[in-house]
Design a protein around this motif. Structure first.
Motif, PDB file in Angstrom:
ATOM      1  N   GLU A 108       0.828  -1.205   0.000  1.00  0.00           N
ATOM      2  CA  GLU A 108       0.000   0.000   0.000  1.00  0.00           C
ATOM      3  C   GLU A 108       0.865   1.258   0.000  1.00  0.00           C
ATOM      4  OE1 GLU A 108      -2.460  -0.521   3.418  1.00  0.00           O
ATOM      5  OE2 GLU A 108      -3.842  -1.920   2.413  1.00  0.00           O
ATOM      6  N   ALA A 109       1.912   1.261   0.832  1.00  0.00           N
ATOM      7  CA  ALA A 109       2.795   2.426   0.889  1.00  0.00           C
ATOM      8  C   ALA A 109       3.565   2.598  -0.413  1.00  0.00           C
ATOM      9  CB  ALA A 109       3.764   2.283   2.063  1.00  0.00           C
ATOM     10  N   LEU A 110       4.030   1.488  -0.981  1.00  0.00           N
ATOM     11  CA  LEU A 110       4.792   1.554  -2.227  1.00  0.00           C
ATOM     12  C   LEU A 110       3.939   2.094  -3.371  1.00  0.00           C
ATOM     13  CD1 LEU A 110       7.306   0.820  -3.974  1.00  0.00           C
ATOM     14  CD2 LEU A 110       6.224  -1.400  -4.339  1.00  0.00           C
ATOM     15  N   LEU A 111       2.735   1.561  -3.539  1.00  0.00           N
ATOM     16  CA  LEU A 111       1.884   1.989  -4.647  1.00  0.00           C
ATOM     17  C   LEU A 111       1.411   3.423  -4.461  1.00  0.00           C
ATOM     18  CD1 LEU A 111      -0.174  -1.273  -5.287  1.00  0.00           C
ATOM     19  CD2 LEU A 111       1.856  -0.434  -6.489  1.00  0.00           C
ATOM     20  N   SER A 112       1.248   3.844  -3.217  1.00  0.00           N
ATOM     21  CA  SER A 112       0.921   5.249  -2.944  1.00  0.00           C
ATOM     22  C   SER A 112       2.070   6.149  -3.375  1.00  0.00           C
ATOM     23  CB  SER A 112       0.623   5.430  -1.454  1.00  0.00           C
ATOM     24  OG  SER A 112       0.423   6.795  -1.146  1.00  0.00           O
ATOM     25  N   TRP A 113       3.317   5.708  -3.096  1.00  0.00           N
ATOM     26  CA  TRP A 113       4.489   6.478  -3.520  1.00  0.00           C
ATOM     27  C   TRP A 113       4.614   6.500  -5.042  1.00  0.00           C
ATOM     28  CZ3 TRP A 113       9.246   4.422  -5.625  1.00  0.00           C
ATOM     29  CH2 TRP A 113      10.220   5.416  -5.839  1.00  0.00           C
ATOM     30  N   VAL A 114       4.334   5.377  -5.684  1.00  0.00           N
ATOM     31  CA  VAL A 114       4.392   5.311  -7.151  1.00  0.00           C
ATOM     32  C   VAL A 114       3.463   6.357  -7.766  1.00  0.00           C
ATOM     33  CG1 VAL A 114       3.742   3.899  -9.151  1.00  0.00           C
ATOM     34  CG2 VAL A 114       5.131   2.911  -7.325  1.00  0.00           C
ATOM     35  N   LYS A 115       2.249   6.457  -7.225  1.00  0.00           N
ATOM     36  CA  LYS A 115       1.306   7.438  -7.747  1.00  0.00           C
ATOM     37  C   LYS A 115       1.758   8.858  -7.431  1.00  0.00           C
ATOM     38  CE  LYS A 115      -3.084   5.105  -8.377  1.00  0.00           C
ATOM     39  NZ  LYS A 115      -4.545   5.209  -8.193  1.00  0.00           N
ATOM     40  N   GLY A 116       2.256   9.067  -6.205  1.00  0.00           N
ATOM     41  CA  GLY A 116       2.689  10.398  -5.800  1.00  0.00           C
ATOM     42  C   GLY A 116       3.903  10.899  -6.557  1.00  0.00           C
ATOM     43  N   SER A 117       4.813   9.984  -6.898  1.00  0.00           N
ATOM     44  CA  SER A 117       6.034  10.370  -7.611  1.00  0.00           C
ATOM     45  C   SER A 117       5.821  10.404  -9.122  1.00  0.00           C
ATOM     46  CB  SER A 117       7.171   9.411  -7.268  1.00  0.00           C
ATOM     47  OG  SER A 117       6.844   8.086  -7.636  1.00  0.00           O
ATOM     48  N   ARG A 118       4.620  10.026  -9.576  1.00  0.00           N
ATOM     49  CA  ARG A 118       4.206  10.105 -10.990  1.00  0.00           C
ATOM     50  C   ARG A 118       5.012   9.191 -11.904  1.00  0.00           C
ATOM     51  NH1 ARG A 118       3.799  16.405 -12.353  1.00  0.00           N
ATOM     52  NH2 ARG A 118       5.935  16.408 -11.588  1.00  0.00           N
ATOM     53  N   CYS A 119       5.382   8.007 -11.393  1.00  0.00           N
ATOM     54  CA  CYS A 119       6.034   7.012 -12.247  1.00  0.00           C
ATOM     55  C   CYS A 119       5.058   6.566 -13.329  1.00  0.00           C
ATOM     56  CB  CYS A 119       6.461   5.791 -11.431  1.00  0.00           C
ATOM     57  SG  CYS A 119       7.835   6.089 -10.298  1.00  0.00           S
ATOM     58  N   ALA A 120       5.578   6.362 -14.543  1.00  0.00           N
ATOM     59  CA  ALA A 120       4.718   5.958 -15.651  1.00  0.00           C
ATOM     60  C   ALA A 120       4.305   4.501 -15.526  1.00  0.00           C
ATOM     61  CB  ALA A 120       5.434   6.194 -16.976  1.00  0.00           C
ATOM     62  N   ARG A 121       5.222   3.658 -15.081  1.00  0.00           N
ATOM     63  CA  ARG A 121       4.934   2.231 -14.972  1.00  0.00           C
ATOM     64  C   ARG A 121       5.906   1.585 -14.009  1.00  0.00           C
ATOM     65  NH1 ARG A 121       6.915   0.721 -21.156  1.00  0.00           N
ATOM     66  NH2 ARG A 121       9.081   1.355 -20.895  1.00  0.00           N
ATOM     67  N   VAL A 122       5.562   0.406 -13.555  1.00  0.00           N
ATOM     68  CA  VAL A 122       6.394  -0.357 -12.629  1.00  0.00           C
ATOM     69  C   VAL A 122       6.676  -1.728 -13.253  1.00  0.00           C
ATOM     70  CG1 VAL A 122       6.600  -1.299 -10.292  1.00  0.00           C
ATOM     71  CG2 VAL A 122       5.242   0.774 -10.682  1.00  0.00           C
ATOM     72  N   VAL A 123       7.926  -2.172 -13.174  1.00  0.00           N
ATOM     73  CA  VAL A 123       8.302  -3.501 -13.651  1.00  0.00           C
ATOM     74  C   VAL A 123       8.874  -4.272 -12.465  1.00  0.00           C
ATOM     75  CG1 VAL A 123       9.687  -4.853 -15.260  1.00  0.00           C
ATOM     76  CG2 VAL A 123       8.816  -2.607 -15.947  1.00  0.00           C
ATOM     77  N   VAL A 124       8.258  -5.385 -12.117  1.00  0.00           N
ATOM     78  CA  VAL A 124       8.675  -6.210 -10.987  1.00  0.00           C
ATOM     79  C   VAL A 124       9.398  -7.445 -11.518  1.00  0.00           C
ATOM     80  CG1 VAL A 124       7.925  -7.520  -8.959  1.00  0.00           C
ATOM     81  CG2 VAL A 124       6.720  -5.415  -9.604  1.00  0.00           C
ATOM     82  N   LYS A 201      -6.016  -0.618  -8.735  1.00  0.00           N
ATOM     83  CA  LYS A 201      -5.747   0.810  -8.582  1.00  0.00           C
ATOM     84  C   LYS A 201      -5.433   1.509  -9.911  1.00  0.00           C
ATOM     85  CE  LYS A 201      -3.882   0.236  -3.884  1.00  0.00           C
ATOM     86  NZ  LYS A 201      -4.972   0.916  -3.158  1.00  0.00           N
ATOM     87  N   GLY A 202      -5.472   0.758 -11.011  1.00  0.00           N
ATOM     88  CA  GLY A 202      -5.218   1.365 -12.306  1.00  0.00           C
ATOM     89  C   GLY A 202      -3.765   1.735 -12.550  1.00  0.00           C
ATOM     90  N   ILE A 203      -2.836   1.030 -11.906  1.00  0.00           N
ATOM     91  CA  ILE A 203      -1.403   1.294 -12.069  1.00  0.00           C
ATOM     92  C   ILE A 203      -0.848   0.403 -13.174  1.00  0.00           C
ATOM     93  CG2 ILE A 203       0.870   1.052 -10.953  1.00  0.00           C
ATOM     94  CD1 ILE A 203      -0.500   1.871  -8.338  1.00  0.00           C
ATOM     95  N   GLN A 204      -0.034   0.980 -14.033  1.00  0.00           N
ATOM     96  CA  GLN A 204       0.592   0.200 -15.092  1.00  0.00           C
ATOM     97  C   GLN A 204       1.755  -0.594 -14.506  1.00  0.00           C
ATOM     98  OE1 GLN A 204       1.511   2.123 -18.784  1.00  0.00           O
ATOM     99  NE2 GLN A 204      -0.329   3.386 -18.777  1.00  0.00           N
ATOM    100  N   MET A 205       1.594  -1.912 -14.458  1.00  0.00           N
ATOM    101  CA  MET A 205       2.632  -2.774 -13.882  1.00  0.00           C
ATOM    102  C   MET A 205       2.838  -4.011 -14.745  1.00  0.00           C
ATOM    103  SD  MET A 205       2.899  -4.667 -10.137  1.00  0.00           S
ATOM    104  CE  MET A 205       3.426  -3.176  -9.274  1.00  0.00           C
ATOM    105  N   ALA A 206       4.113  -4.380 -14.886  1.00  0.00           N
ATOM    106  CA  ALA A 206       4.476  -5.641 -15.531  1.00  0.00           C
ATOM    107  C   ALA A 206       5.242  -6.481 -14.528  1.00  0.00           C
ATOM    108  CB  ALA A 206       5.335  -5.390 -16.769  1.00  0.00           C
ATOM    109  N   VAL A 207       5.009  -7.776 -14.544  1.00  0.00           N
ATOM    110  CA  VAL A 207       5.785  -8.725 -13.750  1.00  0.00           C
ATOM    111  C   VAL A 207       6.535  -9.630 -14.716  1.00  0.00           C
ATOM    112  CG1 VAL A 207       5.709 -10.653 -12.131  1.00  0.00           C
ATOM    113  CG2 VAL A 207       4.171  -8.696 -11.809  1.00  0.00           C
TER     114      VAL A 207
END
Length: 264
Positions: A108-124, A201-207
């Protein structure tokens, strides 16, 4: 949660608008973490901050990417952020396991930071137990990917062109019913939770993950980081795909120092 460090440009380091955030899941064989090490070391990324969290086991150590005596005594902790603005790339490296029952607060904290920092996408970058594959997963490549619906719209076609194989869903009740299918990533740590939360949450993420077993997982890390490079083109591909990555100095200690010669 994110604390910028002075050497990384202060408050400017908090804005990752349009960046791709690359991070590992703490999963079987630590394959994702080893692959992240190769990216940070090869691209000579700058540390811009760290994560202050009670969700990870505390740890401190020397600079794992030291290149000279002058920077070998710099301290590193359990979760640090590196940046390479020229490639619009940010990397979160996690170096210790999660504390019990702390998966969800961290996500929850990580994804909140991702949105706050305006990252375009996350790759795990992750891994899963090879011995728990079903019959379909035993066929072909040991590499798999997952895309959230929002990222599927943007890069789904590219994955098809690369002939990548999407992570299969497996029977929720094996041997009883094959109609109910679920996403199952045994040994994947926070991977499934991060992915499902990003979907909602509508976050662009790839695993990107590899099936593997515990042991010497350095070869698995090279395979996974080359898989990543097929997509993001972080470094120029070579025939000998291992030689294009710079091994960090800390890898000399992965299995200890060995016995002192003076004993013999």
């Amino acid at each position: 949660m994110f604390v910028p460090c002075d050497c990384g440009g202060g408050s400017a380091a908090s804005d990752f608008k349009g960046f791709t955030l690359l991070m590992p899941a703490v999963s079987v064989g630590n394959v994702g973490q080893l692959a992240i090490d190769l990216v940070i070391s090869t691209l000579d990324m700058t540390k811009v901050g760290y994560f202050y969290t009670d969700c990870l086991v505390p740890m401190v150590g020397n600079n794992p990417y030291a290149t000279a005596e002058e920077n070998s005594m710099e301290l590193s902790i359990n979760a640090e952020v590196y940046s390479l603005p020229s490639k619009k790339l940010a990397v979160l490296q996690i170096r210790s396991p999660f504390i019990k029952n702390k998966y969800r607060p961290f996500c929850e904290a990580l994804l909140s930071w991702v949105k706050g920092s305006r990252c375009a996408r996350v790759v795990v970058l992750s891994s899963s137990h090879a011995y728990q594959r079903d019959d379909e997963q035993l066929l072909g490549t040991p590499l798999r990917y997952l895309l959230t619906p929002d990222l599927e719209k943007a890069v789904g076609g590219l994955m098809q062109e690369l002939n990548w194989k999407e992570m299969e869903k497996v029977a929720a009740y094996p041997g009883i019913s094959d109609t109910d299918k679920v996403l199952h990533i045994p040994g994947g740590g926070i991977t499934k939770l991060l992915f499902t939360e990003s979907c909602s949450k509508g976050i662009q993420m790839a695993v990107l993950l590899k099936f593997c077993s515990e042991g010497d997982n350095i070869p698995d890390a090279f395979v996974l980081v080359n898989y990543l490079n097929e997509w993001l083109q972080l470094v120029k591909s070579e025939v000998n795909s291992s030689s294009q990555w710079k091994i960090p100095s800390s890898w000399r200690l992965l299995f200890g120092n060995g016995l002192p010669p003076a004993l013999f």
